[in-house]
Design a protein around this motif. Structure first.
Motif, PDB file in Angstrom:
ATOM      1  N   UNK A  28       0.858  -1.185   0.000  1.00 36.35           N
ATOM      2  CA  UNK A  28       0.000   0.000   0.000  1.00 36.35           C
ATOM      3  C   UNK A  28       0.893   1.233   0.000  1.00 36.35           C
ATOM      4  N   UNK A  29       0.481   2.249  -0.757  1.00 33.49           N
ATOM      5  CA  UNK A  29       1.247   3.493  -0.849  1.00 33.49           C
ATOM      6  C   UNK A  29       0.334   4.674  -0.543  1.00 33.49           C
ATOM      7  N   UNK A  30       0.871   5.739   0.077  1.00 36.25           N
ATOM      8  CA  UNK A  30       0.051   6.918   0.380  1.00 36.25           C
ATOM      9  C   UNK A  30      -0.203   7.735  -0.879  1.00 36.25           C
ATOM     10  N   UNK A  31      -1.431   8.272  -0.949  1.00 35.85           N
ATOM     11  CA  UNK A  31      -1.813   8.979  -2.166  1.00 35.85           C
ATOM     12  C   UNK A  31      -2.917   9.998  -1.854  1.00 35.85           C
ATOM     13  N   UNK A  32      -2.943  11.100  -2.604  1.00 39.53           N
ATOM     14  CA  UNK A  32      -4.042  12.066  -2.486  1.00 39.53           C
ATOM     15  C   UNK A  32      -5.323  11.420  -3.013  1.00 39.53           C
ATOM     16  N   UNK A  33      -6.479  11.783  -2.464  1.00 43.96           N
ATOM     17  CA  UNK A  33      -7.735  11.252  -3.003  1.00 43.96           C
ATOM     18  C   UNK A  33      -7.925  11.553  -4.497  1.00 43.96           C
ATOM     19  N   UNK A  34      -7.577  12.757  -4.942  1.00 44.38           N
ATOM     20  CA  UNK A  34      -7.750  13.095  -6.356  1.00 44.38           C
ATOM     21  C   UNK A  34      -6.823  12.268  -7.248  1.00 44.38           C
ATOM     22  N   UNK A  46      -6.130   7.629 -11.049  1.00 42.92           N
ATOM     23  CA  UNK A  46      -5.576   6.323 -11.435  1.00 42.92           C
ATOM     24  C   UNK A  46      -6.710   5.385 -11.834  1.00 42.92           C
ATOM     25  N   UNK A  47      -7.725   5.290 -10.975  1.00 41.26           N
ATOM     26  CA  UNK A  47      -8.803   4.336 -11.241  1.00 41.26           C
ATOM     27  C   UNK A  47      -9.720   4.780 -12.377  1.00 41.26           C
ATOM     28  N   UNK A  48      -9.694   6.051 -12.729  1.00 44.16           N
ATOM     29  CA  UNK A  48     -10.459   6.531 -13.879  1.00 44.16           C
ATOM     30  C   UNK A  48      -9.762   6.199 -15.198  1.00 44.16           C
ATOM     31  N   UNK A  49      -8.464   5.903 -15.122  1.00 42.54           N
ATOM     32  CA  UNK A  49      -7.678   5.676 -16.344  1.00 42.54           C
ATOM     33  C   UNK A  49      -7.189   4.251 -16.537  1.00 42.54           C
ATOM     34  N   UNK A  94     -13.572  17.259  -9.450  1.00 39.72           N
ATOM     35  CA  UNK A  94     -14.145  16.077 -10.102  1.00 39.72           C
ATOM     36  C   UNK A  94     -13.148  15.479 -11.091  1.00 39.72           C
ATOM     37  N   UNK A  95     -13.179  14.167 -11.223  1.00 35.78           N
ATOM     38  CA  UNK A  95     -12.343  13.487 -12.223  1.00 35.78           C
ATOM     39  C   UNK A  95     -13.255  12.841 -13.239  1.00 35.78           C
ATOM     40  N   UNK A  96     -12.723  12.617 -14.437  1.00 36.53           N
ATOM     41  CA  UNK A  96     -13.518  11.960 -15.485  1.00 36.53           C
ATOM     42  C   UNK A  96     -13.082  10.529 -15.640  1.00 36.53           C
TER      43      UNK A  96
END
Length: 91
Positions: free
Chosen positions: A36-42, A47-50, A89-91
């Motif tokens: 597991x790695x630390x990451x910003x919510x955005x 990542x998961x959007x792409x 928001x992310x797409x």
């Protein structure tokens, strides 16, 4: 690595983390990922959007390979000067 958000940087964009930290599995748990790695919510949403979980499993734990993707490279350049807790928001 300390779990103190003040000393952590985001695995994807490499900016300092803010008050809200998420933990991302570079190789998804569904694909036997343990790290597991630390990451910003955005950054996490981007990542998961792409990428699908299968694509992430093939890429593995190499953040540089993720950042080479054109949409991610554009995102990382865009977010570089944003505050740590910036969200949109992310797409």
């Amino acid at each position: 690595m300390s779990d103190d958000p003040q000393t952590l940087t985001c695995w994807l964009c490499e900016r300092p983390l803010g008050d809200i930290v998420q933990w991302h599995h570079p190789v998804p748990k569904s694909k036997k990922g343990k790290v597991k790695v630390p990451i910003h919510p955005i950054c996490h949403k981007t990542i998961h959007a792409n990428f699908t979980n299968n694509e992430l499993a093939r890429i593995g734990e190499d953040a540089e390979k993720i950042r080479e993707h054109p949409a991610i490279a554009k995102f990382v350049a865009w977010i570089a000067n944003k505050p740590a807790d910036f969200d949109a928001p992310t797409r």
